[in-house]
Enzyme design. Structure first.
Site, PDB file in Angstrom:
ATOM      1  N   GLU A 308       0.876  -1.054  -0.138  1.00 29.62           N
ATOM      2  CA  GLU A 308      -0.023   0.087  -0.003  1.00 29.62           C
ATOM      3  C   GLU A 308       0.765   1.308  -0.048  1.00 29.62           C
ATOM      4  OE1 GLU A 308      -2.680  -0.601   3.507  1.00 29.62           O
ATOM      5  OE2 GLU A 308      -4.135  -1.475   1.962  1.00 29.62           O
ATOM      6  N   ASP A 387      -9.163  -8.539   3.813  1.00 29.58           N
ATOM      7  CA  ASP A 387      -8.758  -7.496   4.567  1.00 29.58           C
ATOM      8  C   ASP A 387      -9.763  -7.417   5.788  1.00 29.58           C
ATOM      9  OD1 ASP A 387      -7.532  -5.345   5.892  1.00 29.58           O
ATOM     10  OD2 ASP A 387      -7.873  -4.009   4.224  1.00 29.58           O
ATOM     11  N   GLU A 415     -13.020  -2.103  11.562  1.00 32.32           N
ATOM     12  CA  GLU A 415     -12.879  -1.200  10.317  1.00 32.32           C
ATOM     13  C   GLU A 415     -13.999  -1.441   9.304  1.00 32.32           C
ATOM     14  OE1 GLU A 415      -9.133  -1.664   8.310  1.00 32.32           O
ATOM     15  OE2 GLU A 415      -9.826  -0.508   6.714  1.00 32.32           O
TER      16      GLU A 415
HETATM   17  C1  GCV Z   1      -2.843   0.791   8.692  1.00 29.72           C
HETATM   18  C2  GCV Z   1      -6.355  -1.599   5.246  1.00 29.72           C
HETATM   19  C3  GCV Z   1      -6.510  -0.552   6.014  1.00 29.72           C
HETATM   20  C4  GCV Z   1      -5.354   0.544   6.133  1.00 29.72           C
HETATM   21  C5  GCV Z   1      -4.213  -0.315   7.060  1.00 29.72           C
HETATM   22  C6  GCV Z   1      -3.957  -1.537   6.128  1.00 29.72           C
HETATM   23  C7  GCV Z   1      -3.017  -2.437   6.891  1.00 29.72           C
HETATM   24  O1  GCV Z   1      -5.975  -1.588   3.983  1.00 29.72           O
HETATM   25  O2  GCV Z   1      -7.776   0.039   5.391  1.00 29.72           O
HETATM   26  O3  GCV Z   1      -5.946   1.506   6.988  1.00 29.72           O
HETATM   27  O4  GCV Z   1      -3.334   0.508   7.272  1.00 29.72           O
HETATM   28  O5  GCV Z   1      -5.051  -2.435   6.002  1.00 29.72           O
HETATM   29  O6  GCV Z   1      -3.511  -3.289   7.712  1.00 29.72           O
HETATM   30  O7  GCV Z   1      -1.710  -2.055   6.679  1.00 29.72           O
END
Ligand code: GCV
Length: 841
Positions: A308, A387, A415
């Site tokens: 990411e 996720d 989340e």
């Molecule tokens: C901290 C997902 C979440 C991100 C998070 C990522 C991760 O994509 O939306 O906010 O980043 O996971 O676990 O690294």
């Protein structure tokens, strides 16, 4: 040096002051509610009046203070603190070694592992002695919490002789706190650790949090976001971090931090961060040495790399193992751990290529590196391959690393599961994940044993929960959501506990032992995940939310036609990702053969993961005998209906739960009930339009008693399209876009006379706080301000909210008028009104 009596008394006074605090949820499950029933109090008549701690470490002192606090709270007695074992009955706290020095006649206890404890009520030298012994100091503290838990559950303690050890050494929480004080995916206010790129001056909450963590056996806390700000490693930041470690230390919680892989360059001034470069290795070593000089019990580093947008070893053509090992080797001399996140995937994947599959990524990236990670490194694997969705299969990577330490990553912060505004108790889901038998090498290999290091005899392993507590008094912004934190800790200690056991412990400690309260709260908790899954994402599709932004309300097509890879591959004929080996992405082939065979065949693939594994027509028949499309309609209507019952169940507890928590939780459950309808309607409308197949029960697309705002007589309001269309009834809302004016919408009621609930579906955006007034004829019947903090700046499924005005006497030809007063970008938008007859007159 033993602590002076004055310090101890001060600590106790502070502790008691906090017991007297109003019920905000701050004390969570450590409320130590006074035991009133004489029959229960009688169980503790013979509890010794004197306590002695055999060592004087910070952890032992905390254990002793906690014991005083718990007994004072529950029994109203202040234990006498002795400096040496007295010649009377006593409670004795100490490590096994020190206890055996004092009581050489005591039978030896074997078999404990680090952090384990032994509780023993015994007679020694003519006195009753209640022993709380640990293999180490932390074990003693955990023993004290276990003993106090027994009291809060009203269990006997007079014939104790039991030992407990944790299943795994790593029992950590990760906090995704940014140094500026915000929290990524945090839903409970700002950071308790950071503000303005500094550690906050008052760390009393950090200490209180560590106490909560210790009470459930958590031994480590990573305080900053895995998307790490390099400043965390700056020399001037270190003394600030050391203050957090000081706050954690009495509770046996080791501080760890997330680091940015480019730090040797960005913080250290080198011209490279290549993990195989000797200067880089040296930089990490010196940095680790520097940290351990300031924080001798530092836990280690967490690293998110090549994921990411984070930089990683790929910059230099190196592997994840190369990256992990350079950090692990720096930490190793000090006993530190490196946790490398397995959440690595390409978020620019070509969605047109039907063979591409994000679910494959963790396995594809890591399985060939098995055996290449150092002994003090572990790969941290999210429970599912995507996720944190409301439902996913377990990640196949768990079964693919036989020579590498692993930790499982679970998400306490909700989340994708309602962001603590929806009740969604995840322990039942985590149990399914942890109990899932991957059948590695055709053996009996449940995930819990693999991650604990038992299956492949690994030296390290364990459990990590992403917690993201904030400054909200109730830590997670919702008292009921704290059951997820509690449950995570209990499972990380002992994953064989049942969901019911854990829920009952939490409920009794949090709300007391009233049987009605216990039953109702347990039912709410235990039903909530299945309900949430039922009205959000069925059959393994994942949470059908807006994956590009909020991750909160419905946003089905946000998953499609982009590089993020959460595709559901829906068209007019069918839906689901074909992940089979035969015709699909081959993901299923990453599982050991027995599990792969189960998922590969439509005949054996479980319904609840069908659309994760297969692409099928909407008319495909499930094992239950329903078609896919009818299942979608039914599950959304049934689960949303169940959510309507949640506030009703809770209302039966009025007067049995303190007022503040009663009101807070009721408001939250009422909001959830309304938002469950938003979800139901969005998903059913979308499936109806895309499949063209009607709901056999005639519900989807038909809304009796609903008056669309756009069909009302409008004054100042204008009709606007909502994006995505399925997030508003009829795809449209009315908005008052002239900031200086109020607007109104009215209609004539034409139902039968009776008592009604009037539901106003409006949009509560977070740019401002619009006001609403509702009139029946000339009489104002309600007023509210739309000031909830929802993750939305526009009318959509994130902001759509129900206001229920109950008990209205309506008559045919009544004029019902809504007046909206916009405020600062909040356009007082309205979707529809529903009149629900409760009693004819
Ligand atoms: C901290 C997902 C979440 C991100 C998070 C990522 C991760 O994509 O939306 O906010 O980043 O996971 O676990 O690294």
């Amino acid at each position: 040096m033993r602590r002076s009596c004055t310090t101890r008394i001060l600590l106790l006074v502070c502790a008691l002051a906090s017991i007297a605090r109003a019920e905000t949820g701050y004390d969570a499950w450590l409320r130590y509610e006074p035991i009133q029933a004489a029959s229960v109090r009688a169980l503790y008549d013979r509890l010794p009046a004197t306590i002695v701690a055999l060592d004087n470490s910070a952890v032992l002192s905390a254990a002793e203070t906690e014991m005083l606090r718990g007994i004072r709270g529950m029994l109203g007695r202040t234990l006498r603190v002795a400096a040496t074992v007295p010649s009377e009955d006593s409670i004795v706290l100490g490590t096994i070694a020190s206890i055996q020095r004092v009581f050489p006649k005591l039978a030896e206890r074997r078999g404990l592992t680090p952090d384990g404890f032994w509780l023993d009520s015994t007679a020694l030298d003519g006195h009753n002695v209640l022993i709380v012994a640990g293999l180490n100091d932390r074990g003693v503290l955990y023993g004290v919490f276990a003993l106090l838990r027994k009291l809060s559950l009203h269990e006997r303690i007079d014939e104790l002789d039991e030992t407990e050890s944790p299943i795994a050494p790593i029992r950590w929480v990760n906090e995704w706190d940014n140094l500026d004080g915000s929290i990524e995916r945090g839903y409970a206010g700002r950071s308790i650790f950071f503000e303005n790129n500094h550690v906050v001056p008052d760390l009393s909450r950090a200490g209180d949090y560590a106490r909560l963590l210790a009470s459930i056996g958590i031994d480590g806390c990573t305080v900053n976001n895995v998307n790490a700000n390099p400043r965390i490693l700056a020399a001037d930041f270190l003394p600030q971090l050391a203050r957090i470690a000081d706050a954690f230390r009495p509770w046996g919680v080791r501080l760890s931090i997330s680091v940015d892989f480019a730090s040797p360059k960005t913080v250290g001034g080198l011209d490279t961060f290549d993990p195989l470069n000797a200067r880089v290795a040296n930089w990490w070593r010196e940095k680790a040495d520097e940290i351990y000089r300031a924080i001798p019990d530092f836990g280690g580093f967490v690293l998110k790399a090549d994921s990411e947008g984070r930089v990683g070893p790929s910059v230099y053509g190196r592997t994840h193992a190369d990256a992990a090992d350079v950090l692990a080797q720096a930490l190793r001399p000090h006993g530190g751990i490196l946790i490398y996140r397995g959440f690595v995937y390409n978020h620019h994947m070509d969605w047109r290529d039907l063979k591409n599959d994000r679910a494959r990524a963790a396995y594809d990236n890591f399985h060939s590196l098995d055996g290449k990670f150092d002994e003090n490194a572990a790969v941290q694997i999210k429970y599912g391959p995507i996720d944190f969705q409301a439902r996913e299969p377990v990640s196949p990577l768990f079964g693919a690393l036989e020579h590498t330490n692993e930790t499982i990553e679970l998400q306490i912060t909700q989340e994708y599961t309602g962001q603590q505004r929806h009740l969604c108790y995840l322990v039942p889901m985590w149990k399914e994940v942890l109990d899932f038998n991957l059948r590695v090498n055709d053996g009996d290999t449940p995930v819990k044993d693999i991650v604990a290091g038992r299956t492949f005899h690994r030296p390290l392993g364990g459990f990590v929960g992403v917690a993201n507590v904030g400054r909200d008094p109730s830590w997670l912004g919702n008292e009921l959501a704290m059951a997820n934190l509690y449950g995570f800790g209990r499972l990380a200690w002992n994953p064989d506990l049942t969901a019911r056991q854990i829920t009952e412990e939490w409920t009794r400690s949090t709300f007391g032992n009233d049987a009605n309260v216990v039953d109702t709260v347990m039912n709410l908790q235990l039903e909530s995940w299945r309900a949430y899954e039922g009205y959000t994402g069925p059959l393994g599709l994942g949470t059908l939310t807006d994956i590009l932004h909020s991750h909160y309300g419905p946003g089905i097509e946000s998953a499609e036609r982009n590089g993020w890879g959460q595709w559901i591959r829906a068209d007019h004929e069918g839906i689901g990702m074909d992940r089979t080996v035969a015709t699909g992405t081959g993901y299923i082939g990453q599982y050991p053969p027995q599990v792969a065979a189960m998922y590969e065949s439509l005949a054996t693939c479980p319904d609840n993961l069908l659309l994760f594994m297969h692409h099928v027509p909407y008319t495909h028949l499930l094992h239950s005998g329903k078609t896919v499309i009818q299942y979608v309609y039914d599950s959304h209507y049934e689960a949303a209906e169940e959510a309507q019952q949640f506030p009703e169940w809770w209302k039966t507890l009025r007067g049995r739960v303190d007022d503040q928590r009663y009101r807070d939780i009721l408001a939250m459950l009422e909001y959830q009930a309304g938002h469950a309808i938003v979800w139901r309607d969005a998903i059913c409308s979308w499936f109806l339009r895309v499949s063209g197949i009607p709901d056999a029960k005639g519900r989807a697309g038909h809304f009796p008693n609903r008056i669309e705002a756009e069909s009302m007589q409008l004054n100042g309001y204008t009709v606007e399209n909502v994006t995505p269309w399925e997030d508003a009834s009829g795809g449209k809302a009315i908005e008052c876009r002239e900031p200086s004016k109020s607007c109104s919408a009215q209609f004539i009621f034409d139902g039968a006379p009776g008592w009604y609930d009037l539901d106003v579906q409006y949009f509560d955006v977070n740019t401002g706080a619009a006001e609403f007034k509702v009139y029946v004829g000339h009489q104002q019947v309600d007023y509210w301000t739309a000031d909830a903090q929802l993750p939305a700046t526009a009318p959509n499924g994130d902001s759509s909210t129900r206001r229920r005005i109950s008990g209205l006497a309506l008559r045919p030809k009544d004029e019902i008028r809504i007046e909206g007063i916009p405020n600062s970008g909040d356009t007082a938008a309205v979707d529809y009104v529903e009149t629900v007859l409760r009693k004819a007159q």
